[in-house]
Every structure is written in C-alpha cells, then in structure tokens.
Design an enzyme around this catalytic site. Structure first.
Site, short mmCIF file in Angstrom:
data_model
loop_
_atom_site.label_atom_id
_atom_site.label_comp_id
_atom_site.label_asym_id
_atom_site.label_seq_id
_atom_site.Cartn_x
_atom_site.Cartn_y
_atom_site.Cartn_z
N HIS A 97 0.84 -1.21 0.00
CA HIS A 97 0.00 0.00 0.00
C HIS A 97 0.87 1.24 0.00
O HIS A 97 1.98 1.25 0.54
CB HIS A 97 -0.94 0.02 1.21
CG HIS A 97 -0.25 -0.15 2.52
ND1 HIS A 97 0.14 -1.38 3.00
CD2 HIS A 97 0.13 0.76 3.46
CE1 HIS A 97 0.73 -1.23 4.17
NE2 HIS A 97 0.75 0.06 4.48
N HIS A 99 0.66 5.24 1.18
CA HIS A 99 -0.08 6.25 1.93
C HIS A 99 -0.06 7.56 1.16
O HIS A 99 1.00 8.00 0.69
CB HIS A 99 0.59 6.54 3.28
CG HIS A 99 0.63 5.39 4.23
ND1 HIS A 99 -0.23 5.30 5.31
CD2 HIS A 99 1.42 4.29 4.31
CE1 HIS A 99 0.06 4.20 6.00
NE2 HIS A 99 1.06 3.57 5.41
P1 5GP Z 1 1.81 0.51 7.38
O1 5GP Z 1 2.37 0.78 8.74
O2 5GP Z 1 1.78 -0.97 7.08
O3 5GP Z 1 2.47 1.31 6.30
O4 5GP Z 1 0.34 1.07 7.41
C1 5GP Z 1 -0.79 0.29 7.53
C2 5GP Z 1 -1.96 1.23 7.68
O5 5GP Z 1 -3.15 0.48 7.59
C3 5GP Z 1 -2.01 1.97 9.01
O6 5GP Z 1 -1.89 3.37 8.78
C4 5GP Z 1 -3.37 1.61 9.59
O7 5GP Z 1 -4.04 2.69 10.17
C5 5GP Z 1 -4.13 1.10 8.38
N1 5GP Z 1 -5.13 0.11 8.71
C6 5GP Z 1 -4.95 -1.01 9.44
N2 5GP Z 1 -6.11 -1.70 9.53
C7 5GP Z 1 -7.03 -1.00 8.85
C8 5GP Z 1 -8.42 -1.20 8.58
O8 5GP Z 1 -9.03 -2.19 8.99
N3 5GP Z 1 -9.04 -0.27 7.81
C9 5GP Z 1 -8.39 0.83 7.33
N4 5GP Z 1 -9.11 1.67 6.60
N5 5GP Z 1 -7.09 1.06 7.58
C10 5GP Z 1 -6.42 0.15 8.32
#
Ligand code: 5GP
Ligand code: ZN
Length: 137
Positions: A97, A99
């Site tokens: 993903h 951001h």
């Molecule tokens: P990472 O740290 O892997 O780059 O970011 C993962 C992101 O996924 C986090 O910012 C977290 O808030 C988001 N996230 C985790 N679970 C969910 C969910 O169930 N729904 C949504 N919309 N975002 C999620």
C-alpha cells in the site's frame, strides 16, 4: 489468508472507498493521520514493494495522481506526502500500500530525516552508487 486489506477488497469488512477499478482500490486510512489520509492498494495480494510485478505496479502507481488530485481539490491541503513502508518494523499490514497524506498548516504529522551530507565525500557516494548499481536487474 488472514489479510485485512484482502478482506476490504472482498467486501468482508467495510472501508470508506475513494476510488476503485478492476485492479486498484483507494480508501481512507482508519487512523486519519491527517484529514484525508488515504491508502491505495492493488486488489491482488502482494506483500511489499519487493514482490510487486510490473503490471500491478503500473496499475497502482498510475492511479496515485488521480487520487492525489482529488484530495488536493476537495480538501485544499498545503501539500501532500507519499509514504510507503516495507518490512517489519516499518510495515504493519503486509499487503502492499501507498499512503497519501495531505498536509495542513500545524498538523501534528512529522516526516523527516537527518542530513548526513557533511560525513559523505565523493568516494562515499561512489561506493554506495556502485553497491546499488551492481544489483540492478
Ligand atoms: P503501514 O504501517 O503498514 O504502512 O500502514 C498500515 C496502515 O493500515 C495503518 O496506517 C493503519 O491505520 C491502516 N489500517 C490497518 N487496519 C485498517 C483497517 O481495517 N481499515 C483501514 N481503513 N485502515 C487500516
Ligand atoms: Zn492482502
């Protein structure tokens, strides 16, 4: 597979969707680091940047400007950061993903790094350049 983003793609859990096509989904990050904080993902489960194939990469990255422009037009931020985490401990959801984090005057988000330019000479840059270049495939 126990992947929260695959569950969103499959409609097993809800999300605030911003954009969707056959290959790509964008939806609001649950944490809303800033207002409009959005994630864009491939619908196909790919763990991280290292596992991303060209077709999936093109599908996701080609839609980032579309989503970024929608955020800019609708929410009028002063700027926008792209952030993409890979591997623990940086990454918390192991479905690729990106951001999109719109930025506002006096928001509480900080994205930064330290300038180490003073400790790098020409030879140091060349060493790093050579190390990385020899692994380009
Ligand atoms: P990472 O740290 O892997 O780059 O970011 C993962 C992101 O996924 C986090 O910012 C977290 O808030 C988001 N996230 C985790 N679970 C969910 C969910 O169930 N729904 C949504 N919309 N975002 C999620
Ligand atoms: Zn997944």
């Amino acid at each position: 597979m126990d992947c929260i983003f695959c569950k969103i793609v499959n409609g097993d859990i809800p999300a605030y969707k911003i954009y969707e096509d056959d290959d790509v989904l964008a939806f609001l990050d649950i944490t809303q680091a800033t207002k409009g904080h959005t994630l864009i993902i491939p619908k196909k489960h790919v763990e991280n940047i290292y596992a991303l194939d060209d077709k999936t990469s093109q599908a996701v990255f080609s839609k980032i400007p579309t989503v970024a422009n929608a955020i800019k037009e609708s929410l009028n931020p002063i700027g926008l950061n792209l952030l993409q985490n890979n591997d623990q401990p940086l990454q918390s959801v192991f479905h690729f993903h990106v951001h999109l984090i719109p930025r506002y005057q006096e928001d509480e988000t900080t994205i930064g790094w330290v300038n180490h330019q003073d400790s790098y000479q020409d030879a140091d840059y060349k060493h790093v350049q050579t190390e990385i270049k020899k692994c380009i495939k």
